[in-house]
Design an enzyme around this catalytic site. Sequence first.
Site, PDB file in Angstrom:
ATOM      1  N   GLY A 171      14.287-124.885  11.187  1.00 18.73           N
ATOM      2  CA  GLY A 171      14.418-123.627  11.910  1.00 18.73           C
ATOM      3  C   GLY A 171      13.323-122.649  11.536  1.00 18.73           C
ATOM      4  O   GLY A 171      12.723-121.994  12.401  1.00 18.73           O
ATOM      5  N   ASP A 172      13.037-122.547  10.246  1.00 20.34           N
ATOM      6  CA  ASP A 172      11.981-121.649   9.779  1.00 20.34           C
ATOM      7  C   ASP A 172      10.617-122.080  10.288  1.00 20.34           C
ATOM      8  O   ASP A 172       9.824-121.259  10.765  1.00 20.34           O
ATOM      9  CB  ASP A 172      11.967-121.610   8.249  1.00 20.34           C
TER      10      ASP A 172
END
Length: 399
Positions: A171-172
């Site tokens: 996600g990051d």
Amino acid sequence: MTGTTANTGALQDIRVIELGQLIAGPFCGQLLGDMGADVIKVEPPGAGDPMRAWGRGDHKLWWEVVSRNKRAVSANLRVPAGQDLVRRLVAEADILIENFKPGTLEKWNLGPDALHAINPRLIIVRVSGYGQTGPYAARAGFGGIGEAMGGWRYIVGDPDRAPSRMGLSIGDTLAATYGCLGALAALHARERTGKGQVVDSALYEAVLQVTESLIPEYVASGYIRERSGSALPGIAPSNVYACADGEFLIGANQDAVFARLCAAMGRPELASDPRYVDHVSRGAHQKELDALIEAWTRTLPKAEVERLMIEHSVPSGTIYRAPEMLEDPHFAAREAIVSMDHPRWGELKMQASFPKLSDTPGSVRSIAPQRVGEHNDEVYGALGLSAEERAALAAAGAI
């Protein structure tokens, strides 16, 4: 290959100020730095970015990857003197990256309006959990939360177990990658308008972007994708199969490819079997087809299965770990892994710059800064701050 190559990157005339910490902001900076940008990493005095302490046991190595090609300065953004240093850096910058909770920059008098008053051409990349607007904007958000809200977590793992994480901070890194993509688009727009702008990259929306037709499937038919383990529901054969000495991945779901797989197995008649003759039929009989293929792969070592798949042009491959990557001749031929001379770790290997550009290739030119504020004298001196002024700022806790 060592990290001493010349800067041939497409962004070698671009300066980036990186205010972010941990993963998303720094990874965006890594991508820009690999493409040649001069990235100045701003850390709080003292311990610096918490990423410096992330890793396994005594091996805190994530920092070495995410902070390569960067110069490190320290600045306490919670005090006016530190904030003023950022303003001075911004005056000569093209891009600023931050991944603080929305409103934090504004609290420090470093919001977009204030920064654009100093440098109207500045591009500001803002990475956050939920974006800069909307009812959830002020909530704290990490990558895992964005993965869950964006639809990723629910479909990862085995159907009889709770949702799994990927094993990486996807996600990051997705939000950082989209932030980088937005920055490059904004640089191009600036060529026409002469003005910078804000790039708003939300973790959950970055994940949402890669969920294929997940939402349209539900809207059109009420279908909700579920966890399916190593298989792709209705896409057969495409799975991980046990061999005599391990596991092997085969993807042969297209009709002609499936026929070649059948020939490799010595079972050419399967290609015309009504149960497997086309995509829909194979999807309907996926479990029994997978069982049939695995009954064959179990009789052979992985190397032999791979040889047969290559001979018959069937997409397939071994599931790699780090040792396999380091030993693979294709990785070596493509220079996919770079070796860095490191004062602590010796010959430190890591992934190389990517993607590959033919005329302005990116590169890994320097190791990550080893000390917080390592380049204070170099960077702040270039801004016109004397040694006495720098000493006074350090004594006051501003750097």
